[in-house]
Design a protein around this motif. Structure first.
Motif, PDB file in Angstrom:
ATOM      1  N   CYS A  85     -28.040  13.523 -81.202  1.00 21.21           N
ATOM      2  CA  CYS A  85     -27.846  12.076 -81.081  1.00 21.21           C
ATOM      3  C   CYS A  85     -26.367  11.710 -81.157  1.00 21.21           C
ATOM      4  O   CYS A  85     -25.885  10.880 -80.371  1.00 21.21           O
ATOM      5  N   THR A  86     -25.647  12.324 -82.065  1.00 23.35           N
ATOM      6  CA  THR A  86     -24.214  12.057 -82.198  1.00 23.35           C
ATOM      7  C   THR A  86     -23.471  12.463 -80.936  1.00 23.35           C
ATOM      8  O   THR A  86     -22.613  11.720 -80.435  1.00 23.35           O
ATOM      9  N   ASP A  87     -23.814  13.630 -80.411  1.00 26.28           N
ATOM     10  CA  ASP A  87     -23.172  14.091 -79.171  1.00 26.28           C
ATOM     11  C   ASP A  87     -23.483  13.153 -78.008  1.00 26.28           C
ATOM     12  O   ASP A  87     -22.587  12.802 -77.227  1.00 26.28           O
ATOM     13  N   GLN A  88     -24.728  12.742 -77.879  1.00 30.19           N
ATOM     14  CA  GLN A  88     -25.122  11.850 -76.785  1.00 30.19           C
ATOM     15  C   GLN A  88     -24.423  10.497 -76.898  1.00 30.19           C
ATOM     16  O   GLN A  88     -23.990   9.930 -75.889  1.00 30.19           O
ATOM     17  N   LYS A  89     -24.290  10.008 -78.108  1.00 29.46           N
ATOM     18  CA  LYS A  89     -23.602   8.731 -78.307  1.00 29.46           C
ATOM     19  C   LYS A  89     -22.139   8.841 -77.871  1.00 29.46           C
ATOM     20  O   LYS A  89     -21.621   7.970 -77.169  1.00 29.46           O
ATOM     21  N   ARG A  90     -21.501   9.944 -78.250  1.00 27.18           N
ATOM     22  CA  ARG A  90     -20.098  10.162 -77.866  1.00 27.18           C
ATOM     23  C   ARG A  90     -19.979  10.299 -76.358  1.00 27.18           C
ATOM     24  O   ARG A  90     -19.142   9.652 -75.724  1.00 27.18           O
ATOM     25  N   ILE A  91     -20.856  11.095 -75.754  1.00 26.78           N
ATOM     26  CA  ILE A  91     -20.805  11.317 -74.304  1.00 26.78           C
ATOM     27  C   ILE A  91     -21.044  10.017 -73.550  1.00 26.78           C
ATOM     28  O   ILE A  91     -20.304   9.676 -72.613  1.00 26.78           O
ATOM     29  N   LYS A  92     -22.069   9.274 -73.944  1.00 31.48           N
ATOM     30  CA  LYS A  92     -22.393   8.021 -73.243  1.00 31.48           C
ATOM     31  C   LYS A  92     -21.275   6.991 -73.417  1.00 31.48           C
ATOM     32  O   LYS A  92     -20.943   6.270 -72.477  1.00 31.48           O
ATOM     33  N   SER A  93     -20.687   6.944 -74.609  1.00 26.74           N
ATOM     34  CA  SER A  93     -19.567   6.009 -74.833  1.00 26.74           C
ATOM     35  C   SER A  93     -18.389   6.356 -73.941  1.00 26.74           C
ATOM     36  O   SER A  93     -17.751   5.458 -73.353  1.00 26.74           O
ATOM     37  N   ALA A  97     -16.893   4.037 -70.951  1.00 27.54           N
ATOM     38  CA  ALA A  97     -15.470   3.683 -70.933  1.00 27.54           C
ATOM     39  C   ALA A  97     -14.843   4.092 -69.591  1.00 27.54           C
ATOM     40  O   ALA A  97     -14.054   3.322 -68.987  1.00 27.54           O
ATOM     41  N   ALA A  98     -15.184   5.281 -69.069  1.00 25.14           N
ATOM     42  CA  ALA A  98     -14.655   5.740 -67.789  1.00 25.14           C
ATOM     43  C   ALA A  98     -15.157   4.830 -66.661  1.00 25.14           C
ATOM     44  O   ALA A  98     -14.389   4.483 -65.745  1.00 25.14           O
ATOM     45  N   GLY A  99     -16.412   4.457 -66.677  1.00 24.16           N
ATOM     46  CA  GLY A  99     -16.963   3.561 -65.662  1.00 24.16           C
ATOM     47  C   GLY A  99     -16.330   2.193 -65.706  1.00 24.16           C
ATOM     48  O   GLY A  99     -16.068   1.584 -64.660  1.00 24.16           O
ATOM     49  N   THR A 100     -16.075   1.700 -66.897  1.00 23.27           N
ATOM     50  CA  THR A 100     -15.412   0.388 -67.044  1.00 23.27           C
ATOM     51  C   THR A 100     -14.014   0.424 -66.480  1.00 23.27           C
ATOM     52  O   THR A 100     -13.567  -0.514 -65.808  1.00 23.27           O
TER      53      THR A 100
END
Length: 104
Positions: A85-93, A97-100
């Motif tokens: 979950c921690t890894d997924q949260k970091r990856i998705k964030s 950020a890259a998409g924004t």
């Protein structure tokens, strides 16, 4: 018929006649006799096999060991899930950020 009740009518009649101390003494004697009979019976049973109490204690110890091992296994599974979950949260964030940045 008088339906009112006093406190003395709530107590069964034999307790009024002999007193609470006498009733408790008789109950304790009966319990002691029952314990003696059960102990005597248990002594004959224990000579030939495992007593029921020993079997219950054995089953409870086995249940405790099983519970402890399952708790450890669950802690390992939860730790792995928490890390995912921690890894997924970091990856998705990071992806958000890259998409924004691309949009702007």
């Amino acid at each position: 018929v008088d339906l009112r009740r006093s406190a003395s009518t709530c107590i069964p009649q034999p307790f009024h006649a002999v007193g609470v101390a006498t009733v408790l003494a008789v109950a304790m004697k009966m319990a002691a006799r029952a314990a003696f009979v059960l102990a005597a019976f248990g002594a004959t049973v224990s000579a030939s096999s495992v007593t029921p109490i020993a079997k219950v204690i054995q089953l409870m110890k086995e249940m405790e060991a099983k519970g402890v091992s399952e708790k450890k296994a669950e802690a390992v599974r939860f730790s792995a899930f928490d890390q995912w979950c921690t890894d997924q949260k970091r990856i998705k964030s990071e992806e958000i950020a890259a998409g924004t940045e691309k949009i702007e």
